[in-house]
Scaffold this motif. Structure first.
Motif, PDB file in Angstrom:
ATOM      1  N   ALA A  80       0.820  -1.218   0.000  1.00 39.50           N
ATOM      2  CA  ALA A  80       0.000   0.000   0.000  1.00 39.50           C
ATOM      3  C   ALA A  80       0.851   1.264   0.000  1.00 39.50           C
ATOM      4  O   ALA A  80       0.389   2.327  -0.374  1.00 39.50           O
ATOM      5  N   ASN A 134      -4.667   4.219   0.576  1.00 38.71           N
ATOM      6  CA  ASN A 134      -5.101   3.819   1.922  1.00 38.71           C
ATOM      7  C   ASN A 134      -6.081   2.659   1.960  1.00 38.71           C
ATOM      8  O   ASN A 134      -6.258   2.049   3.000  1.00 38.71           O
ATOM      9  N   ASP A 135      -6.754   2.409   0.851  1.00 36.84           N
ATOM     10  CA  ASP A 135      -7.846   1.436   0.903  1.00 36.84           C
ATOM     11  C   ASP A 135      -8.184   1.085  -0.547  1.00 36.84           C
ATOM     12  O   ASP A 135      -7.542   1.582  -1.464  1.00 36.84           O
ATOM     13  N   SER A 160      -5.149  -2.557   0.226  1.00 40.44           N
ATOM     14  CA  SER A 160      -5.417  -2.349   1.637  1.00 40.44           C
ATOM     15  C   SER A 160      -4.902  -3.528   2.377  1.00 40.44           C
ATOM     16  O   SER A 160      -4.571  -4.552   1.828  1.00 40.44           O
ATOM     17  N   ALA A 165       1.459  -1.109   5.688  1.00 38.09           N
ATOM     18  CA  ALA A 165       0.854   0.199   5.918  1.00 38.09           C
ATOM     19  C   ALA A 165       1.482   1.230   4.994  1.00 38.09           C
ATOM     20  O   ALA A 165       2.648   1.099   4.635  1.00 38.09           O
ATOM     21  N   PRO A 166       0.716   2.257   4.610  1.00 41.42           N
ATOM     22  CA  PRO A 166       1.301   3.304   3.771  1.00 41.42           C
ATOM     23  C   PRO A 166       2.185   4.237   4.595  1.00 41.42           C
ATOM     24  O   PRO A 166       1.872   5.386   4.786  1.00 41.42           O
TER      25      PRO A 166
END
Ligand SMILES: [Zn+2]
Lengths: 287, 323
Positions: A80, A134-135, A160, A165-166
């Protein structure tokens, strides 16, 4: 209250007006730090876009899938924090060329990832970069022609989840090397053309902020490259404004048509006002 | 934040079963069992006073209660230390219940080996019982940047029920380089590493039995995941290999594993991945193309290869481009 403090900090940024409007729009949808727990879908991503587009483009008409612009990204993004995205311009369909391309990631807290201005006669037909997503979300490229028409292409990315994690992977390294640049020059594919490819890499943590620290509930300060200009022989090839969702170590690869043998110059400015400059001689390109 | 009702019920339920377990040393040779939500957690005896709960080689899900990583327990004459809290409060409380069957000593320390949810989502259960949470000096910063994302994305992945009561709780005792924890009759040696699996990796060495808890610096059988630095990981593997351990409890994979043989396959995988990515970069291949084939010769040698290889290749490409 935190939102308030955050907004006034954002207003200090040069691009504050645009950001503030966008953040407000997105903020009401999300309550910021991803309070939306249900996974985003094509429909929910589209709803965000419908609410957002007026803030960014006013009531101007946007032509969808006209072929002028095309966007590609993996259907399922693996990391991500590093989602590769390719934007293609079909100069045959827009003889006067493109003025700018805006990259939008609907579900990100600040959906306008970046806006790229393209130099007149720079011959840019392909730009690839890497973004944080993010998603699940549509990624959209909206190109503005020299004539002022808006053309949009979109692609849905499932990005996601899991532990990717970004966020910056190696924070100490990112801070220690900030501002370093690297330029790769790829020779023309066909010997008769002067179209070559450049890849510009800039070391920068490019923190988007916009994540609420779960421990203190304060927003993590944004720190990213928000202005970038790339020119050759003093003629602009590509410039960028925004850049909030561009991945750590911003990376841009694009084709362009060289004019003479003048050097390639780069200037980048981050949200702290730090300026990074560099230049390189143009490598012989089968002239 | 109010403690969730389910958790309270579990805690008190387990407290009852723990009463019968005060006659401890007799239990040391045996495995302790605890069940929660239909999943049985088996804590096995690895060495004298050293126990581990082996996770399954899967992604975290509602069905596996988030129990995908290996958790450790070291029992001293004064206190107990737990290594990693698991992927849910249900798993963490099941582990505490199992510890209660093994010893009446208090759990004084919870040591987090790094930031990933399968290792820290159970932290609240340990804060609840007053344990000191120990971690790498970079761990609080890493959790600041990711905590909100983890809570959101894992709610989507494992569901509301399993996320109940999960909080991001950072360590309060930080390890700059090395730290010793005295459990009574045995010392734990904690060591903070430079960026490798993440930028907050910590290992725990029990000097009494020479058992190494490697966290996710060591994956066995299950594909290693890269969320820190490939070069840092490879560079530190030699130093890791010189640790004079008799056995290792890897972050993922069979418990225990042989040492330092447990590093062999992992090192090969990262060398193959680095070689393939370096060639792609030299050839001018873009990231989006390179990640489709890099490391492909390792397929079939690892569980979860297709889940993680492309992601590792993406991170490796972005890093190696700067060489
Ligand atoms: Zn991990």
């Amino acid at each position: 209250m935190q939102n308030h403090a955050y907004r006034s900090r954002q207003l200090a940024l040069p691009l504050a007006a645009v950001f503030a409007a966008i953040i407000l729009a997105a903020g009401t949808l999300f309550g910021f730090a991803g309070a939306a727990n249900a996974q985003q879908t094509t429909a929910s991503s589209d709803r965000i876009w419908q609410d957002l587009k007026g803030d960014v483009f006013g009531d101007r008409a946007i032509l969808v899938d006209s072929g002028v612009v095309r966007i590609e990204a993996p259907k399922r993004a693996q990391d991500a924090a590093i989602v590769p995205v390719d934007i293609y311009i079909d100069l045959a369909k827009t003889p006067d060329g493109i003025k700018s391309v805006t990259l939008i990631i609907d579900v990100n807290p600040a959906p306008v990832a970046a806006t790229f201005q393209i130099g007149k006669d720079a011959g840019v037909t392909h730009l690839s970069t890497r973004v944080r997503v993010n998603d699940y979300s549509y990624l959209r490229a909206i190109a503005e022609t020299q004539g002022g028409e808006l053309h949009m292409a979109q692609t849905f990315v499932k990005a996601s989840g899991g532990c990717s994690a970004p966020a910056v992977k190696n924070q100490d390294e990112a801070m220690a090397t900030m501002g370093q640049m690297k330029l790769r020059q790829f020779p023309p594919q066909e010997t008769m053309t002067k179209v070559q490819e450049l890849q510009l890499m800039i070391r920068h943590p490019n923190n988007s902020g916009l994540q609420r620290n779960p421990l203190t509930q304060y927003f993590i300060p944004a720190h990213f490259v928000q202005k970038l200009s790339i020119s050759q022989a003093d003629r602009p090839i590509l410039s960028m404004e925004g850049g909030i969702s561009i991945s750590e170590d911003p990376n841009f690869r694009f084709d362009f048509k060289a004019h003479g043998n003048g050097e390639i110059q780069v200037e980048a400015i981050d949200t702290d006002g730090k300026v990074f400059r560099n230049q390189w001689p143009l490598e012989a390109a089968g002239l | 934040m109010p403690i969730d009702r389910v958790r309270r019920k579990l805690v008190s339920g387990f407290a009852c079963t723990a009463v019968s377990a005060a006659m401890l040393p007799c239990c040391l040779g045996r495995a302790a069992l605890a069940a929660a939500g239909g999943v049985e957690f088996k804590v096995r005896n690895v060495a004298d006073g050293v126990f581990a709960l082996q996770g399954v080689d899967e992604l975290m899900s509602a069905a596996n209660q988030g129990a995908i990583s290996n958790l450790g327990v070291v029992v001293g004459t004064d206190a107990v230390a737990v290594i990693d809290s698991g992927g849910s409060l249900i798993e963490a409380n099941a582990l505490l219940a199992a510890i209660g069957k093994i010893t009446a000593m208090p759990v004084r320390y919870l040591i987090n080996t790094h930031m990933h949810p399968d290792h820290i989502f159970g932290n609240a259960a340990f804060q609840e019982i007053g344990a000191t949470i120990v971690g790498h000096h970079n761990l609080p910063r890493a959790l600041e940047a990711r905590g909100a994302f983890y809570l959101q994305s894992f709610r989507q992945q494992i569901g509301d029920a399993l996320m109940k009561g999960v909080e991001i709780i950072p360590p309060t005792l930080l390890v700059d380089d090395r730290l010793q924890l005295d459990l009574g009759g045995r010392m734990l040696e904690l060591r903070a590493w430079k960026a490798a699996h993440t930028d907050n990796d910590l290992t725990v060495f029990d000097s009494a039995t020479r058992t190494l808890f490697a966290g996710d610096l060591v994956f066995v059988g299950s594909l290693p995941t890269l969320d820190g630095s490939l070069l840092g990981w490879l560079r530190q593997m030699d130093a890791l290999a010189t640790i004079g351990a008799a056995r290792v409890v890897p972050g993922h994979g069979p418990v225990p594993a042989d040492w330092p043989e447990a590093l062999t396959a992992e090192r090969r995988y990262f060398e193959v991945l680095a070689r393939d990515i370096r060639k792609a970069i030299a050839d001018g291949m873009p990231l989006s193309e390179a990640v489709k084939t890099a490391g492909a010769s390792e397929r079939g040698k690892w569980r979860l290869f297709d889940e993680y290889n492309e992601r590792n290749a993406t991170a490796a490409f972005a890093e190696l481009e700067w060489e």
